[in-house]
Design an enzyme around this catalytic site. Structure first.
Site, PDB file in Angstrom:
ATOM      1  N   HIS A 103      46.942  41.640  44.797  1.00 33.46           N
ATOM      2  CA  HIS A 103      48.165  41.031  45.326  1.00 33.46           C
ATOM      3  C   HIS A 103      49.201  42.080  45.687  1.00 33.46           C
ATOM      4  O   HIS A 103      49.993  41.881  46.606  1.00 33.46           O
ATOM      5  CB  HIS A 103      48.743  40.004  44.345  1.00 33.46           C
TER       6      HIS A 103
ATOM      7  N   HIS B  33      57.854  17.743  30.904  1.00 36.54           N
ATOM      8  CA  HIS B  33      57.224  17.523  29.601  1.00 36.54           C
ATOM      9  C   HIS B  33      56.134  16.465  29.747  1.00 36.54           C
ATOM     10  O   HIS B  33      56.337  15.464  30.437  1.00 36.54           O
ATOM     11  CB  HIS B  33      58.271  17.039  28.594  1.00 36.54           C
TER      12      HIS B  33
ATOM     13  N   GLY C  87      41.131  48.350  29.184  1.00 36.26           N
ATOM     14  CA  GLY C  87      42.042  47.796  30.172  1.00 36.26           C
ATOM     15  C   GLY C  87      41.580  46.415  30.597  1.00 36.26           C
ATOM     16  O   GLY C  87      40.716  45.796  29.963  1.00 36.26           O
TER      17      GLY C  87
ATOM     18  N   VAL D 180      38.299  44.395  29.074  1.00 36.95           N
ATOM     19  CA  VAL D 180      38.606  43.238  28.232  1.00 36.95           C
ATOM     20  C   VAL D 180      38.008  41.960  28.825  1.00 36.95           C
ATOM     21  O   VAL D 180      37.469  41.110  28.098  1.00 36.95           O
ATOM     22  CB  VAL D 180      40.128  43.113  28.044  1.00 36.95           C
TER      23      VAL D 180
ATOM     24  N   ALA E  27      34.026  51.062  31.834  1.00 38.94           N
ATOM     25  CA  ALA E  27      35.128  50.334  32.473  1.00 38.94           C
ATOM     26  C   ALA E  27      36.420  51.103  32.278  1.00 38.94           C
ATOM     27  O   ALA E  27      37.438  50.554  31.861  1.00 38.94           O
ATOM     28  CB  ALA E  27      35.231  48.932  31.884  1.00 38.94           C
TER      29      ALA E  27
ATOM     30  N   ARG F  76      32.953  49.252  56.323  1.00 44.77           N
ATOM     31  CA  ARG F  76      31.626  49.853  56.209  1.00 44.77           C
ATOM     32  C   ARG F  76      30.655  49.048  55.342  1.00 44.77           C
ATOM     33  O   ARG F  76      29.444  49.268  55.398  1.00 44.77           O
ATOM     34  CB  ARG F  76      31.728  51.259  55.627  1.00 44.77           C
TER      35      ARG F  76
ATOM     36  N   GLY G 237      36.445  43.417  50.639  1.00 49.44           N
ATOM     37  CA  GLY G 237      36.512  44.558  49.738  1.00 49.44           C
ATOM     38  C   GLY G 237      35.932  44.299  48.362  1.00 49.44           C
ATOM     39  O   GLY G 237      35.259  43.308  48.103  1.00 49.44           O
TER      40      GLY G 237
ATOM     41  N   HIS H  17      31.647  45.423  53.332  1.00 48.08           N
ATOM     42  CA  HIS H  17      31.813  43.989  53.208  1.00 48.08           C
ATOM     43  C   HIS H  17      33.273  43.600  53.378  1.00 48.08           C
ATOM     44  O   HIS H  17      34.153  44.199  52.784  1.00 48.08           O
ATOM     45  CB  HIS H  17      31.315  43.469  51.861  1.00 48.08           C
TER      46      HIS H  17
ATOM     47  N   GLY I  65      38.604  52.312  34.284  1.00 45.88           N
ATOM     48  CA  GLY I  65      39.501  52.353  35.429  1.00 45.88           C
ATOM     49  C   GLY I  65      38.807  52.712  36.730  1.00 45.88           C
ATOM     50  O   GLY I  65      37.574  52.746  36.818  1.00 45.88           O
TER      51      GLY I  65
END
Length: 478
Positions: A333, A457, A195, A199, A282, A34, A39, A36, A284
């Site tokens: 993910h 290393h 969260g 942050v 922010a 609906r 998401g 883009h 959640g």
């Protein structure tokens, strides 16, 4: 009326990945979107925020140039260009998703979908303009109508949580939508929620000189992380000048012409006021489960999300859910992997159910934070006798060479079996390093195998090796 093997409601990371996998398996597939393609993650989350944070990283390094022997005038920044680059990254990937769907011969249906019967979805024209007008709508010949499908996957994602009294107005009180494209950087910002989202934005704005106050209702910022790692991150943020108040809530807001006066309430009930130019809520996200026709068909919800099994199946045969709408962890993910599992189950491939304990979490602040598996506290609570390994970045040659000596790698093992239960990092490139531990846990690698693995290393990855060695009293460089 058109018929499909699989019809997916939502073109975000879970939805478009599921669609591509379905097409690979020879299933006739369509995606209903609906607003883009890509998401929230691609257009307003994962990708544009990382573009902003990259700008912050470049600016920070430029300011620190003298310590690397790089001289020149004091660096400046162009806020409008920073924002424009972020939007360009989103637009580029938005177009890329459209290309992938076309390449895989997946139909894109532009509109708002609702489950209207068994195996049936009714699509109406969008009731509002796209949230991202600068990103073009998918070019498609399909739109409003009734569509039939043998299998319907709900992948509608989530939206910012609105707290009472903190309703966003788009000007003084922001969600991440406004925080991603400010007309200018405010002089001061109150971030409500400690969260990952809060942050990251606190870190971004502070790098560019904004006076940032971060408020978190819980006793710990980054509450999902190991307490020791979160404490180290907090110490670093405070050193950068971010004011952090935990066990604190916002009891009220008073809006003025160009500022907001917030009343902050501590755990002891004491209050204080703070005036800032802007407030970012922010706290959640919440799943988009409304107006989909789920209840009418008997699809079970649990705690505000669609209830599913390990393969994305809901309580109603032929209807599935993946991603944020199906519950946490609400990460792109996880949604992508869940989408592949769901489609492979539909195709009869018998995939392994999703193990949420193997889903890594990453926060792209400075310093970065990343983790997988159990925290020390949760491992103990689960009854494990544990071995804990720690190795500081300060003892790593590559970290010193990079000028990034601040950080820690922490590993947690079952004392009896040597099984890796969890890994937790704070420091440079932590979000890239964590995948090594994710692979180890997926392969059920033993502690002995990890200790005998050769790490190149000089690399930051050597901190991972040394942390494993430290858990068994064998660290070399401590």
């Amino acid at each position: 009326m058109s018929g499909y093997d699989v019809l997916i409601i939502g073109g975000g990371p879970g939805g478009y990945v599921a669609a591509i996998r379905a097409a690979q398996l020879g299933l006739k597939t369509a995606v209903v979107e609906r607003e883009h393609l890509g998401g929230i993650c691609l257009n307003w989350g994962c990708i544009p925020t990382k573009a902003l944070l990259r700008s912050a990283e470049v600016y920070r390094l430029a300011k620190e140039g003298a310590q690397f022997g790089v001289t020149g005038g004091a660096p400046g920044f162009d806020a409008a260009r920073i924002v424009a680059r972020s939007r360009e990254a989103a637009a580029r990937l938005n177009a890329g998703v459209g290309f992938l769907l076309k390449k895989n011969k997946i139909d894109v249906i532009w509109g708002e979908a609702k489950l209207s019967g068994k195996g049936e979805v009714t699509v109406a024209a969008p009731t509002k303009p796209p949230v991202t007008p600068q990103l073009p709508a998918p070019k498609t010949t399909l739109g409003a109508g009734v569509y039939q499908a043998k299998h319907i996957i709900v992948a509608t994602g989530a939206r910012p949580r609105v707290l009472p009294g903190l309703e966003p107005d788009g000007r003084l009180v922001w969600t991440y939508f406004e925080a991603l494209k400010p007309e200018r950087f405010p002089k001061s910002l109150l971030v409500v929620g400690g969260g990952a989202i809060g942050v990251e934005f606190a870190s971004f704005y502070r790098t560019f000189g904004v006076e940032v106050t971060l408020v978190e209702a819980l006793p710990q910022i980054l509450a999902a992380e190991d307490a020791e790692i979160a404490a180290l991150a907090r110490k670093s943020f405070e050193k950068q000048g971010i004011v952090i108040r935990t066990a604190t809530t916002v009891a009220g807001l008073e809006k003025k012409a160009e500022s907001v006066v917030a009343t902050l309430k501590g755990a002891d009930g004491a209050t204080q006021t703070l005036e800032v130019e802007r407030v970012l809520s922010a706290a959640g996200v919440v799943a988009n489960v409304e107006n989909l026709g789920l209840e009418a068909l008997g699809v079970a919800l649990e705690r505000g999300v669609v209830k599913i099994d390990g393969l994305g199946r809901t309580s109603v045969a032929g209807i599935y859910a993946i991603g944020d709408v199906a519950g946490g962890p609400m990460l792109a993910h996880k949604a992508e992997h869940e989408g592949v599992i769901c489609v492979e189950g539909i195709a009869g491939l018998h995939p392994h159910p999703l193990d949420k304990g193997l889903v890594p979490g990453c926060t792209y602040c400075h310093p970065q934070v990343a983790s997988v598996g159990l925290t020390e506290e949760k491992a103990k609570a689960a009854g494990f006798e544990i071995r804990v390994g720690r190795f500081p970045y300060l003892a790593n040659g590559k970290a010193i060479a990079l000028g990034e000596p601040e950080g820690l790698v922490k590993t947690i093992f079952d004392r009896k079996t040597g099984r890796l239960l969890g890994a937790h990092l704070v420091g440079a490139e932590a979000t890239e390093l964590i995948q090594g531990f994710v692979i180890a846990m997926n392969l059920e690698t033993t502690e002995e195998e990890l200790m005998h693995t050769i790490f190149p290393h000089p690399t930051l990855s050597e901190t991972m090796h040394e942390s494993v060695l430290d858990a068994f009293g064998r660290a070399i460089h401590l």
